[in-house]
Motif scaffolding. Sequence first.
Motif, short mmCIF file in Angstrom:
data_model
loop_
_atom_site.label_atom_id
_atom_site.label_comp_id
_atom_site.label_asym_id
_atom_site.label_seq_id
_atom_site.Cartn_x
_atom_site.Cartn_y
_atom_site.Cartn_z
N ILE A 102 0.84 -1.20 0.00
CA ILE A 102 0.00 0.00 0.00
C ILE A 102 0.87 1.25 0.00
CG2 ILE A 102 -1.63 1.36 1.39
CD1 ILE A 102 -2.75 -1.39 2.38
N VAL A 103 1.87 1.27 0.87
CA VAL A 103 2.77 2.41 0.97
C VAL A 103 3.50 2.65 -0.35
CG1 VAL A 103 4.90 3.25 2.06
CG2 VAL A 103 3.07 2.26 3.47
N ALA A 104 4.04 1.58 -0.94
CA ALA A 104 4.82 1.72 -2.17
C ALA A 104 3.97 2.19 -3.34
CB ALA A 104 5.51 0.40 -2.50
N LEU A 105 2.78 1.61 -3.50
CA LEU A 105 1.92 1.99 -4.62
C LEU A 105 1.41 3.42 -4.46
CD1 LEU A 105 -0.10 -1.29 -5.18
CD2 LEU A 105 1.58 -0.30 -6.73
N ALA A 106 1.04 3.80 -3.26
CA ALA A 106 0.56 5.17 -3.03
C ALA A 106 1.67 6.17 -3.27
CB ALA A 106 0.01 5.30 -1.62
N ALA A 107 2.88 5.86 -2.82
CA ALA A 107 4.01 6.76 -3.05
C ALA A 107 4.30 6.91 -4.54
CB ALA A 107 5.25 6.24 -2.32
N THR A 108 4.17 5.82 -5.28
CA THR A 108 4.45 5.85 -6.71
C THR A 108 3.43 6.67 -7.49
OG1 THR A 108 5.46 3.64 -6.57
CG2 THR A 108 4.80 4.40 -8.75
N LEU A 109 2.17 6.60 -7.09
CA LEU A 109 1.09 7.18 -7.90
C LEU A 109 0.48 8.46 -7.32
CD1 LEU A 109 -0.77 3.82 -8.72
CD2 LEU A 109 0.83 5.07 -10.18
N HIS A 110 1.02 8.97 -6.21
CA HIS A 110 0.32 10.06 -5.53
C HIS A 110 0.26 11.35 -6.34
CE1 HIS A 110 4.41 11.31 -4.31
NE2 HIS A 110 3.89 12.50 -4.05
N ASP A 111 1.17 11.54 -7.27
CA ASP A 111 1.22 12.82 -8.01
C ASP A 111 0.81 12.71 -9.48
OD1 ASP A 111 1.81 14.70 -6.11
OD2 ASP A 111 3.97 14.63 -6.38
N VAL A 112 0.23 11.58 -9.90
CA VAL A 112 -0.11 11.44 -11.32
C VAL A 112 -1.11 12.49 -11.78
CG1 VAL A 112 0.45 8.99 -11.48
CG2 VAL A 112 -1.87 9.68 -10.85
N GLY A 113 -1.89 13.04 -10.85
CA GLY A 113 -2.86 14.07 -11.20
C GLY A 113 -2.24 15.32 -11.77
N HIS A 114 -0.94 15.48 -11.61
CA HIS A 114 -0.27 16.65 -12.19
C HIS A 114 -0.37 16.68 -13.72
CE1 HIS A 114 1.68 17.38 -8.26
NE2 HIS A 114 1.89 18.59 -8.72
N VAL A 115 -0.63 15.55 -14.35
CA VAL A 115 -0.77 15.58 -15.81
C VAL A 115 -2.01 16.40 -16.20
CG1 VAL A 115 0.40 13.39 -16.14
CG2 VAL A 115 -2.10 13.42 -15.97
N VAL A 116 -2.96 16.55 -15.28
CA VAL A 116 -4.15 17.35 -15.53
C VAL A 116 -3.89 18.80 -15.14
CG1 VAL A 116 -6.61 17.65 -15.02
CG2 VAL A 116 -5.61 15.35 -15.10
N HIS A 117 -3.46 19.01 -13.88
CA HIS A 117 -3.12 20.35 -13.41
C HIS A 117 -2.44 20.23 -12.06
CE1 HIS A 117 -3.35 24.67 -12.73
NE2 HIS A 117 -3.91 24.82 -13.92
N ARG A 118 -1.56 21.16 -11.76
CA ARG A 118 -0.94 21.24 -10.44
C ARG A 118 -2.01 21.51 -9.37
NH1 ARG A 118 2.20 20.31 -6.09
NH2 ARG A 118 2.04 22.08 -4.68
N ASP A 119 -2.88 22.46 -9.65
CA ASP A 119 -3.94 22.79 -8.70
C ASP A 119 -4.90 21.61 -8.55
OD1 ASP A 119 -2.74 25.26 -8.63
OD2 ASP A 119 -4.20 26.22 -9.97
N SER A 120 -5.21 21.26 -7.31
CA SER A 120 -6.14 20.16 -7.00
C SER A 120 -5.64 18.82 -7.54
CB SER A 120 -7.54 20.45 -7.55
OG SER A 120 -8.06 21.64 -7.00
N HIS A 121 -4.34 18.66 -7.69
CA HIS A 121 -3.81 17.45 -8.32
C HIS A 121 -4.13 16.18 -7.53
CE1 HIS A 121 -0.55 18.30 -5.44
NE2 HIS A 121 -0.32 17.01 -5.47
#
Length: 271
Positions: A102-121
């Motif tokens: 859980i820790v490893a997968l969440a750390a890996t994927l926590h910022d993928v929303g930046h491909v949409v926008h930094r705000d509310s990522h």
Amino acid sequence: MSDPAVDEDSRRVYTPDDDHNFPDEKLNSVLEFIDDDEEITTYLEAQNVNAVDRMRYNDHGTKHIEIVRNRALCLYDLLKAGEVDFNGARQQGLAEEDESVIVALAATLHDVGHVVHRDSHAYYSIPLAADILDRILPEFYDVAETVRMKGEVLHAILCHHTAETPLTTEAGVIRVSDALDMERGRSRIPYEHGGRGINTLSSQAISRVSLQQGDTTPVMVEISMTNAAGVYQVDNLLKAKLEDSGLEDQIRIVALNTNENREQLVERIEL
């Protein structure tokens, strides 16, 4: 006598072949799988375009994810050594070996929303990560376990954002580890392009972050900074992530100003 460099690296980098304070066989298999995954690799590169190229913000790409995941797994290992309870996997009826996944997968994927926008990522990361997890988790789990693991990973991803309160220890680890990537290398690109905002300048002042077993708490985070600008990283960003993480009583943070060539405005901060 042990090699100091090796000891220092062990406080910063998760090494699969080392002995750990938790069952690591499944984690190591998952790490090998996701490190070779083209979709994830591409996301980690693409998510930096909005953050760095367009907004001149600090790194949120491949290197940031590598550092956060390493810090998260090292932090998890120290907390396990300190017999801190992890409730996320346990309350879902999952195994102890699933906590680190859980820790490893969440750390890996926590910022993928930046491909949409930094705000509310953090909120954009949820549907994107969910699609990736739907493909990865069935490689290691049955249907019921996949549903439960997916929920726990997405919870940890969402709660790396300070607006949401972690309800599991696993999520608390992700929240704190995200702020532990604060060394000057993270701000190299915006700094070289003329960025002089407080996030960039304060990150430039942090020279080293290490995790180790504490005397009064399971974990001590030691931060070396070269000037008082680093106070912003410690007192504003890291402190904000630690608050309401559920780990406030488990982690001691000590920041030292190591610049001896000028008058010290700030010599030591302790949280």
